[in-house]
Design a protein around this motif. Sequence first.
Motif, PDB file in Angstrom:
ATOM      1  N   GLN A  20       0.828  -1.213   0.000  1.00 30.33           N
ATOM      2  CA  GLN A  20       0.000   0.000   0.000  1.00 30.33           C
ATOM      3  C   GLN A  20       0.859   1.259   0.000  1.00 30.33           C
ATOM      4  O   GLN A  20       0.586   2.214  -0.734  1.00 30.33           O
ATOM      5  CB  GLN A  20      -0.927   0.008   1.216  1.00 30.33           C
ATOM      6  N   PHE A  21       1.909   1.248   0.830  1.00 27.87           N
ATOM      7  CA  PHE A  21       2.790   2.419   0.865  1.00 27.87           C
ATOM      8  C   PHE A  21       3.415   2.671  -0.509  1.00 27.87           C
ATOM      9  O   PHE A  21       3.491   3.798  -0.984  1.00 27.87           O
ATOM     10  CB  PHE A  21       3.903   2.233   1.898  1.00 27.87           C
ATOM     11  N   ILE A  22       3.876   1.591  -1.121  1.00 31.36           N
ATOM     12  CA  ILE A  22       4.550   1.752  -2.417  1.00 31.36           C
ATOM     13  C   ILE A  22       3.560   2.230  -3.481  1.00 31.36           C
ATOM     14  O   ILE A  22       3.868   3.126  -4.278  1.00 31.36           O
ATOM     15  CB  ILE A  22       5.241   0.437  -2.818  1.00 31.36           C
ATOM     16  N   LEU A  23       2.345   1.682  -3.449  1.00 33.35           N
ATOM     17  CA  LEU A  23       1.326   2.145  -4.389  1.00 33.35           C
ATOM     18  C   LEU A  23       1.023   3.630  -4.181  1.00 33.35           C
ATOM     19  O   LEU A  23       0.916   4.403  -5.138  1.00 33.35           O
ATOM     20  CB  LEU A  23       0.038   1.340  -4.211  1.00 33.35           C
ATOM     21  N   PHE A  24       0.930   3.987  -2.933  1.00 38.18           N
ATOM     22  CA  PHE A  24       0.673   5.386  -2.594  1.00 38.18           C
ATOM     23  C   PHE A  24       1.771   6.270  -3.179  1.00 38.18           C
ATOM     24  O   PHE A  24       1.494   7.319  -3.777  1.00 38.18           O
ATOM     25  CB  PHE A  24       0.599   5.517  -1.068  1.00 38.18           C
ATOM     26  N   GLY A  25       3.016   5.816  -3.028  1.00 39.04           N
ATOM     27  CA  GLY A  25       4.142   6.554  -3.587  1.00 39.04           C
ATOM     28  C   GLY A  25       4.058   6.656  -5.095  1.00 39.04           C
ATOM     29  O   GLY A  25       4.309   7.720  -5.675  1.00 39.04           O
ATOM     30  N   LEU A  26       3.662   5.557  -5.736  1.00 41.44           N
ATOM     31  CA  LEU A  26       3.556   5.562  -7.198  1.00 41.44           C
ATOM     32  C   LEU A  26       2.499   6.560  -7.652  1.00 41.44           C
ATOM     33  O   LEU A  26       2.700   7.306  -8.610  1.00 41.44           O
ATOM     34  CB  LEU A  26       3.226   4.159  -7.709  1.00 41.44           C
ATOM     35  N   VAL A  27       1.378   6.570  -6.943  1.00 40.47           N
ATOM     36  CA  VAL A  27       0.313   7.514  -7.301  1.00 40.47           C
ATOM     37  C   VAL A  27       0.820   8.945  -7.192  1.00 40.47           C
ATOM     38  O   VAL A  27       0.637   9.763  -8.093  1.00 40.47           O
ATOM     39  CB  VAL A  27      -0.922   7.306  -6.400  1.00 40.47           C
ATOM     40  N   LEU A  28       1.504   9.232  -6.081  1.00 37.75           N
ATOM     41  CA  LEU A  28       2.036  10.591  -5.900  1.00 37.75           C
ATOM     42  C   LEU A  28       3.037  10.951  -6.997  1.00 37.75           C
ATOM     43  O   LEU A  28       3.097  12.093  -7.447  1.00 37.75           O
ATOM     44  CB  LEU A  28       2.710  10.715  -4.530  1.00 37.75           C
ATOM     45  N   SER A  29       3.815   9.938  -7.436  1.00 38.68           N
ATOM     46  CA  SER A  29       4.869  10.234  -8.428  1.00 38.68           C
ATOM     47  C   SER A  29       4.320  10.598  -9.791  1.00 38.68           C
ATOM     48  O   SER A  29       5.049  11.133 -10.625  1.00 38.68           O
ATOM     49  CB  SER A  29       5.794   9.038  -8.632  1.00 38.68           C
ATOM     50  N   THR A  30       3.065  10.309 -10.045  1.00 39.24           N
ATOM     51  CA  THR A  30       2.544  10.574 -11.384  1.00 39.24           C
ATOM     52  C   THR A  30       2.295  12.060 -11.631  1.00 39.24           C
ATOM     53  O   THR A  30       2.132  12.469 -12.775  1.00 39.24           O
ATOM     54  CB  THR A  30       1.212   9.836 -11.617  1.00 39.24           C
ATOM     55  N   LEU A  31       2.302  12.843 -10.558  1.00 41.44           N
ATOM     56  CA  LEU A  31       1.921  14.249 -10.706  1.00 41.44           C
ATOM     57  C   LEU A  31       2.729  15.015 -11.763  1.00 41.44           C
ATOM     58  O   LEU A  31       2.123  15.655 -12.634  1.00 41.44           O
ATOM     59  CB  LEU A  31       1.997  14.952  -9.345  1.00 41.44           C
ATOM     60  N   VAL A 179       8.981  12.417  -2.811  1.00 42.72           N
ATOM     61  CA  VAL A 179       8.030  11.312  -2.673  1.00 42.72           C
ATOM     62  C   VAL A 179       8.745  10.078  -2.137  1.00 42.72           C
ATOM     63  O   VAL A 179       8.268   9.415  -1.199  1.00 42.72           O
ATOM     64  CB  VAL A 179       7.363  10.983  -4.031  1.00 42.72           C
ATOM     65  N   PHE A 180       9.916   9.782  -2.707  1.00 47.26           N
ATOM     66  CA  PHE A 180      10.675   8.607  -2.283  1.00 47.26           C
ATOM     67  C   PHE A 180      10.987   8.673  -0.787  1.00 47.26           C
ATOM     68  O   PHE A 180      10.763   7.710  -0.050  1.00 47.26           O
ATOM     69  CB  PHE A 180      11.970   8.505  -3.096  1.00 47.26           C
ATOM     70  N   ILE A 181      11.469   9.834  -0.343  1.00 47.46           N
ATOM     71  CA  ILE A 181      11.844   9.945   1.070  1.00 47.46           C
ATOM     72  C   ILE A 181      10.612   9.910   1.968  1.00 47.46           C
ATOM     73  O   ILE A 181      10.626   9.298   3.034  1.00 47.46           O
ATOM     74  CB  ILE A 181      12.685  11.221   1.303  1.00 47.46           C
ATOM     75  N   LEU A 182       9.526  10.536   1.507  1.00 49.15           N
ATOM     76  CA  LEU A 182       8.295  10.475   2.306  1.00 49.15           C
ATOM     77  C   LEU A 182       7.864   9.021   2.504  1.00 49.15           C
ATOM     78  O   LEU A 182       7.531   8.606   3.617  1.00 49.15           O
ATOM     79  CB  LEU A 182       7.160  11.260   1.634  1.00 49.15           C
TER      80      LEU A 182
END
Lengths: 343, 267
Positions: A20-31, A179-182
């Motif tokens: 879930q965390f990684i998916l969340f990160g992926l979603v944020l990275s699309t911005l 995003v990665f560090i968050l």
Amino acid sequence: MNKVKTQLNFKALFKNPYVQFILFGLVLSTLPLLSIQFSFIKSAYITTVGVALIYAIAALGLNLLLGWSGLISLGTAGFMGLASYISAYLTVDMGLPFEVALLAAILVPTFIGILVGLVSLKIEGLYLAIATLAVSEILRKTFEEFDQFTGAFSGKSAKFPQLFGMFQLDRGSTYWLIVFILILVMLITYNMVNGQIGRALNAMRGSEAAAQAMGVNLLKYRLVAFALATIFASVAGVLYVHFIRYSYPSSWTLKLSLDFLAMIVIGGLRSIYGTVLGAFIVFAVPDLFLKQIPYFSQLSYTLNGILIILVIMFYPNGIVMIFKDIRLWVLKLLKKGDRNHVK
Amino acid sequence: MLNENEVLKIEHLSIQFGGLKAVDDLSFSIRKNEIYGLIGPNGAGKTTVFNCITQFYKPNKGTIEFRLKNGGSTNLVDHKVHEIIRLGLVRTFQNVELIRELSVLDNVMIGAHIDFKASMLEQALKLPRARKEEKALREEAEEILRRLDIYDRKDMLVWGQPYGILKKVELARTLMCRPSLIILDEPAAGLNDVETLQLAQLIRRIRDKFDCSVLLVEHDMRLVMDVCDRICAISFGRFLAEGSAKEIQVNPLVQEAYLGSKEEEHA
Ligand SMILES: Nc1ncnc2c1ncn2[C@@H]1O[C@H](COP(=O)(O)OP(=O)(O)O)[C@@H](O)[C@H]1O
Ligand SMILES: [Mg+2]
């Protein structure tokens, strides 16, 4: 048959918190990609969202302190600012690599944070709030006065980070670094709060007597809580100065420390996703939407106040709980639907 | 010095609060595998004795010798409050001290705090050792919950559980550290007669299964008379009498102390 099995596996996979965390990160990275694709996402949004994510990192540290450990601090902004100046000075004036600056910018504030932790064994509650506020204000005064180090009111500039002395980042890639560090910080926080450390912090907040009787060294865990909060704030400060590329004394006021408090109370005490949500509500929402509306831009203080009151009244565990309620509600509806179907 | 068969020996224990002598020159000792009761009317100083043993208070005078797991002994007064559990001595509280926001299982896991060997870094990154440790201790906690018949509540929040369950959770938490002496502050307070009877059986079962000694404090005589091998009665912080349940019951000093306090309560 086979299909059912893979479906089940998928479900289990999505339930895994790490996934879930990684998916969340992926979603944020699309911005940044979206802003290239769709013109309606202005590139300025990246800055706003990036800063919200940076604030979320610092707010997670404060949540460890206040939410989990029951200790208060009004000094988050000061520590974050100190880290930002140190990193800017070391990279720009001393020409040191980003990684070295990051390390130094974590160590110095954390040392001060640990000293505050030592004080916290003697003073509590309101007095601790005032003491941390004093430390923060002294730091801010230092930012204003030490002009060869901080540039005083004209501010201190910095560049986008250069990783391993090779990869010069730009705005978009710095956003990805954030995003990665968050996500890393969220993972580490998750691991800690769901293990021995988190239980010790919880015990310290819930019952000092029980904590001590179970072998929790209060001094040690207070220092741990303050150290973690300061480390997170410092990381956030470093990211901030290399993302915005400026640090001013006026960025590190009591207002920001109070905003961090608002983020975790509104988003959710002791909730990791809630903290990120809180950072969006307190910082990004006013910046992205309310600024467009006349008069509203000045109202964010008031709005935070009203939100805090509403949340405490209706969602004492934070707005993040709304999602749980919505899920339960949807499940209920689905169940009803099923039953009707059977009839 | 401790005798061969003793786990705890208190000698000349005294502590004052302002002018009040809460505990005054008290001495008694507990043997291995014994269930020992400390009784006395309200305000006699029982909880204060507990706080002195567990170093929440530092006594003004006296020694508290405790048998270590390696066979040696130590004076508890020389230790810090959070070090006591490492010696094999663990307590409950008169007013149940649990963490409301945590589940039953997590509350019990707090009792395993001292058993973790993995460093903070290993835990933050959930490296194999941290993961294994957490899993093993979690299973141990679940086993204890099963023994105390509260396994089905393991994932519920402590907040909102009935009082009898809370007492059991606190008891379960003490068992996590494999103690050699458990001290219970008024475990039967707030329980009805049936629950008190069950508690008496449970305490005996724990003593046998976990091979430890138990020191329990009560101001209500029901439980103590039932379960204790020996009893020490105190009043106004001073030693009154020591003996079996029967001996204590007929002891005129004890009767007077209780009668006196009853009269006060009525007055
Ligand atoms: N921390 C303290 N400060 C001052 N007086 C105390 C403190 N703890 C206990 N006392 C006093 O010591 C006496 C014994 O109290 P306590 O040990 O709680 O009695 P018991 O547990 O037998 O009912 C009481 O008079 C109480 O008021
Ligand atoms: Mg008492």
